[in-house]
Design a protein around this motif. Structure first.
Motif, PDB file in Angstrom:
ATOM      1  N   ALA A   1      -6.244   7.293  -8.753  1.00  0.00           N
ATOM      2  CA  ALA A   1      -6.744   6.628  -7.552  1.00  0.00           C
ATOM      3  C   ALA A   1      -8.253   6.785  -7.435  1.00  0.00           C
ATOM      4  O   ALA A   1      -8.972   5.818  -7.136  1.00  0.00           O
TER       5      ALA A   1
ATOM      6  N   LYS B   1       0.837  -1.195   0.000  1.00  0.00           N
ATOM      7  CA  LYS B   1       0.000   0.000   0.000  1.00  0.00           C
ATOM      8  C   LYS B   1       0.877   1.252   0.000  1.00  0.00           C
ATOM      9  O   LYS B   1       1.872   1.341   0.723  1.00  0.00           O
ATOM     10  N   THR B   2       0.465   2.230  -0.800  1.00  0.00           N
ATOM     11  CA  THR B   2       1.223   3.466  -0.965  1.00  0.00           C
ATOM     12  C   THR B   2       1.245   4.289   0.318  1.00  0.00           C
ATOM     13  O   THR B   2       0.234   4.402   1.009  1.00  0.00           O
TER      14      THR B   2
ATOM     15  N   PRO C   1      -5.908   1.103  -0.232  1.00  0.00           N
ATOM     16  CA  PRO C   1      -4.832   1.303  -1.214  1.00  0.00           C
ATOM     17  C   PRO C   1      -4.759   2.757  -1.683  1.00  0.00           C
ATOM     18  O   PRO C   1      -5.675   3.543  -1.468  1.00  0.00           O
ATOM     19  N   PHE C   2      -3.645   3.116  -2.309  1.00  0.00           N
ATOM     20  CA  PHE C   2      -3.407   4.439  -2.902  1.00  0.00           C
ATOM     21  C   PHE C   2      -3.276   5.553  -1.876  1.00  0.00           C
ATOM     22  O   PHE C   2      -3.540   6.721  -2.172  1.00  0.00           O
TER      23      PHE C   2
ATOM     24  N   ASP D   1      -2.257  -1.985  -3.559  1.00  0.00           N
ATOM     25  CA  ASP D   1      -2.271  -1.210  -4.805  1.00  0.00           C
ATOM     26  C   ASP D   1      -2.274  -2.124  -6.032  1.00  0.00           C
ATOM     27  O   ASP D   1      -3.043  -1.922  -6.977  1.00  0.00           O
TER      28      ASP D   1
END
Length: 391
Positions: free
Chosen positions: A334, A63-64, A120-121, A378
């Motif tokens: 995103a 995950k970012t 995510p993102f 992600d």
């Protein structure tokens, strides 16, 4: 008196009264499902291990944090992920708790779990998921989602669902960075919403701030998204640390003096936080955990001078990195993927895995879809989006 002992006596002490720390027994060490005590581990040490071994914790690696690449560039392994950020927060939090004489194992468990609920993102993904839910009268809060993960979604034990974490860790999950109103969240009644959390939990929010302020400057400079002169001109805290690094290491390569400045900046923030907590405790005459909870305001804070520098650095990062024109493409993508996938699942719930479909009856479709998307990495959400669009 020896020189060594004289030196130790002259060093400032930050340790707080012992009664302020959360004890390893008592109410806060209790679990929803009673378990026998471990032979050689405290309840909070067990909590930290349970988080560390959780599937949701492993997924943080995918995950970012802020970015994995700049638009148009290939992805790189050098930038922080949500997992490496969590580990850096944990290191800072342990240092703070040790120096202040707090419960180190509780602090570590809280640091390890503090970002478990992020989708995510990064923050762009969280914003998109919250926006999608608003149309259904709901919202997304990563702290509350983390609580759902540790109390329900993680299945590793035959005797109960979730991780059966202690009350102190569950309280810290939802309250380390936010104070919830009891009338708005009756489902959180057991978490002392009329009181501040213990100092172990209060420190996590600021350890998080220290970690991402310094790390995001580091990653931004490394990626070329930020320029050294630009950071020096706009962030006085960094400039002072960089000047000191240049004075001490005048012949070092620029990348090394930049790293040295980041290290000094982190140390300055941690030291100031320790000193300000100690000052506030002394000024308030606070000697017990109950007094920490009933204080007029949170006791974990930076000094006014450092808070101004911290806020300045944060504004700079928002203006020049998080919300910069170069990141617009990343944020737009995103939003497209998260909200697009949300609508596809809402229109066709049969696309959801069976273990999520069976929850629709009790959790509602919108919340079930959210729970599924929030758990994705992600790469997984990108692949899922591509597969659905290929149908």
């Amino acid at each position: 008196m020896t020189d060594a002992s004289r030196s130790r006596e002259s060093q400032p002490t930050h340790r707080l009264p012992r009664e302020i720390a959360v004890p390893d027994d008592g109410l806060l060490a209790q679990r929803a499902y009673p378990e026998p005590p471990h032979a050689y581990r405290t309840p909070f040490a067990r909590d930290g291990a349970r988080v560390l071994h959780a599937r949701a914790f492993r997924r943080l690696a995918g995950k970012t944090q802020v970015f994995t690449r700049m638009p148009g560039d290939r992805a790189t392994d050098h930038f922080r992920s949500r997992l490496t950020h969590t580990l850096e927060v944990t290191q800072i939090a342990r240092t703070l708790a040790t120096a202040l004489g707090l419960n180190v194992q509780l602090t570590e468990a809280l640091a390890l779990v503090h970002d478990l609920g992020h989708p995510p993102f990064g923050h762009a993904g969280e914003k998109a998921l919250d926006h999608a839910l608003k149309a259904h009268g709901l919202g997304f809060d990563h702290n509350l989602h983390a609580l759902r993960i540790v109390t329900w979604f993680e299945e590793r034990y035959a005797s109960f669902r979730g991780l059966n974490l202690t009350l102190a860790v569950r309280e810290g999950i939802i309250k380390h960075s936010h104070d919830y109103e009891a009338d708005e969240h009756p489902e959180l009644a057991e978490y002392f919403l009329d009181q501040f959390p213990p100092l172990e939990a209060q420190l996590i929010d600021l350890a998080d701030e220290i970690a991402y302020l310094t790390a995001d400057l580091d990653d931004g400079l490394d990626a070329g998204a930020l320029q050294l002169d630009q950071v020096r001109d706009s962030v006085p805290l960094f400039r002072g640390c960089h000047d000191a690094a240049l004075a001490q290491h005048s012949s070092a390569r620029p990348r090394l003096t930049t790293s040295e400045a980041i290290r000094r900046m982190l140390n300055s923030l941690v030291t100031d936080l320790m000193q300000e907590v100690r000052r506030r405790i002394d000024a308030g005459g606070i000697t017990t955990l109950e007094q920490v909870r009933r204080a007029p305001a949170r006791l974990a804070a930076f000094s006014p001078a450092m808070e101004e520098k911290r806020a300045n650095a944060k504004r700079f990062l928002y203006d020049r990195l998080y919300n910069s024109p170069g990141m617009e493409e990343v944020h737009a993508h995103a939003g497209l993927v998260v909200e697009g996938l949300f609508e596809r699942f809402m229109q066709d719930p049969d696309l959801l895995p069976e273990d999520h479909r069976i929850l629709i009856a009790t959790e509602g479709l919108a919340r079930t879809v959210t729970d599924y998307i929030a758990g994705m990495t992600d790469n997984f959400i990108e692949q899922t989006w591509a597969d659905l669009n290929a149908r």
